[in-house]
Design an enzyme around this catalytic site. Structure first.
Site, short mmCIF file in Angstrom:
data_model
loop_
_atom_site.label_atom_id
_atom_site.label_comp_id
_atom_site.label_asym_id
_atom_site.label_seq_id
_atom_site.Cartn_x
_atom_site.Cartn_y
_atom_site.Cartn_z
N GLN A 215 63.23 -2.77 39.65
CA GLN A 215 63.94 -3.82 40.36
C GLN A 215 63.38 -3.88 41.77
OE1 GLN A 215 67.06 -5.23 38.32
NE2 GLN A 215 65.31 -4.50 37.13
N ARG A 235 70.39 -5.77 43.69
CA ARG A 235 69.23 -6.49 44.21
C ARG A 235 68.50 -7.20 43.07
NH1 ARG A 235 67.47 -0.91 44.70
NH2 ARG A 235 65.68 -0.45 43.34
N ALA A 256 75.34 -9.14 39.30
CA ALA A 256 74.11 -8.55 38.76
C ALA A 256 72.88 -9.11 39.45
CB ALA A 256 74.06 -8.79 37.25
N HIS A 257 71.72 -8.60 39.04
CA HIS A 257 70.46 -8.98 39.69
C HIS A 257 70.13 -10.46 39.48
CE1 HIS A 257 68.53 -7.14 35.82
NE2 HIS A 257 69.10 -8.28 35.56
N ASN A 258 69.55 -11.03 40.52
CA ASN A 258 69.06 -12.41 40.54
C ASN A 258 70.17 -13.46 40.46
OD1 ASN A 258 66.66 -10.77 38.96
ND2 ASN A 258 65.90 -12.25 40.47
#
Length: 353
Positions: A215, A235, A256-258
């Protein structure tokens, strides 16, 4: 031992000032000089207090109201006792909040736990971190190499600011929180225990078991965002996770990511946003809602508490249920089920079949 008072009003305010501040209409100008010394609920009002009453179902609270002044809607004003100053507002609770921030500024924004200013000798600040004048760093806090923090910001006790993070001016990073791989704007509040910028759940199933996808993205938090206690914001995996200007996030939320969240959104406690979800400006997500990955929630859309979202929501629509669907369809379904379960037998008794 006397009960402690954690928040005392910093000043008093006249009813006339309240009308000017909130845009409310004072029904009797003779009440303009009445002094308000605090705020209270309508059910527990007292001398000198400002209260608010919103909605006809709460109108009965006005019958024996004890207060200096009340903010209420126009349909309730006739029920206000003559000795209480009546301030008519289309949004009484919103107006009440404005006054509350004036009277109790220390309750409207978190304060340093120790009450100190400057950098505590019990904190660790990397020699090459850049702190503008007026930054407070409390005992036990850690600020990593290359980090930059703007004036007026507070890094509370035992908070961790990771290497090369940037934090704007007048921010608050709460006790026992952690900020990594993150760029933060001005006037951002991150409450205690929040974890911002940790790696997301980036595992890919394979013949040898789960493989972690590195990540390598960031978290971007724009101005005037508030993030609740024990919330986690991952991230980005390859891009960035973005929280838009003015968005308010409750406690115990998982982002969560993105994920990309627009401006001025409201996200209640225990909401879970899966990876790469996009939330439009002004959207509102009720407590405990879960959103599947890669979905889009349009600007101004609303998702009811406890919903499970499996499809995109167009802008401005209101959805509810598990799985979530438009409000109209959801309530038709609920009513149909109620009719099926409330059938009556020939003698008026409920059919148990």
């Amino acid at each position: 031992m006397a009960d402690p008072v954690f928040f005392a009003p910093s000043r008093s305010i006249s009813v006339g000032e309240i009308a000017e501040l909130t845009g409310a209409t004072l029904t009797d100008p003779a009440h303009g000089s009445v002094v308000v010394t605090g705020i209270a609920s309508a059910a527990n009002g007292a001398e000198g207090k400002l209260v608010f009453v919103e909605g006809k179902r709460n109108g009965e609270l006005l019958v024996q109201l004890r207060a200096a002044a009340v903010l209420c809607t126009a349909d309730l004003v006739e029920a206000v006792p003559p000795h209480v100053a009546a301030l008519v507002s289309a949004r009484p609770q919103w107006a009440f909040a404005l006054v509350g921030r004036v009277l109790y500024p220390n309750a409207a924004r978190p304060q340093p736990l120790t009450g100190q200013t400057g950098v505590s000798p019990q904190a660790f600040v990397s020699p090459d971190a850049e702190l503008e004048d007026g930054v407070t760093v409390e005992p036990g806090a850690v600020i990593g190499a290359g980090a930059a923090i703007g004036s007026g910001s507070v890094i509370a006790a035992n908070a961790v600011v990771g290497a090369f993070c940037q934090i704007g001016r007048d921010c608050f990073i709460g006790p026992n929180s952690s900020v990594q791989c993150t760029l933060i704007g001005n006037r951002v509040v991150i409450h205690g225990g929040a974890q911002v910028g940790r790696e997301g759940f980036g595992f890919v199933a394979g013949p040898r078991g789960a493989e972690r996808l590195p990540q390598i993205g960031r978290v971007i938090i724009q101005d005037d965002v508030e993030i609740g206690a024990n919330t986690s914001i991952d991230r980005g995996a390859l891009g960035d996770t973005v929280i838009g200007e003015g968005t308010k996030i409750d406690n115990l939320v998982q982002i969560a990511h993105n994920v990309e969240i627009g401006r001025h959104c409201l996200i209640a406690g225990k909401v879970g946003l899966s990876g790469s979800v996009k939330v439009g400006d002004g959207a509102q997500l009720g407590g405990g809602a879960g959103i599947a990955d890669h979905l889009s929630i349009g600007a101004g859309a609303q998702l009811a508490a406890g919903s499970g979202l499996m499809h995109d929501i167009p802008a401005g629509e209101r959805w509810a249920g598990f799985p979530a669907m438009p409000f109209g369809a959801f309530f038709r379904q609920v009513n149909a089920i109620n009719r099926l379960t409330q059938r009556r037998g020939p003698k008026g008794k409920q059919d148990d079949e």
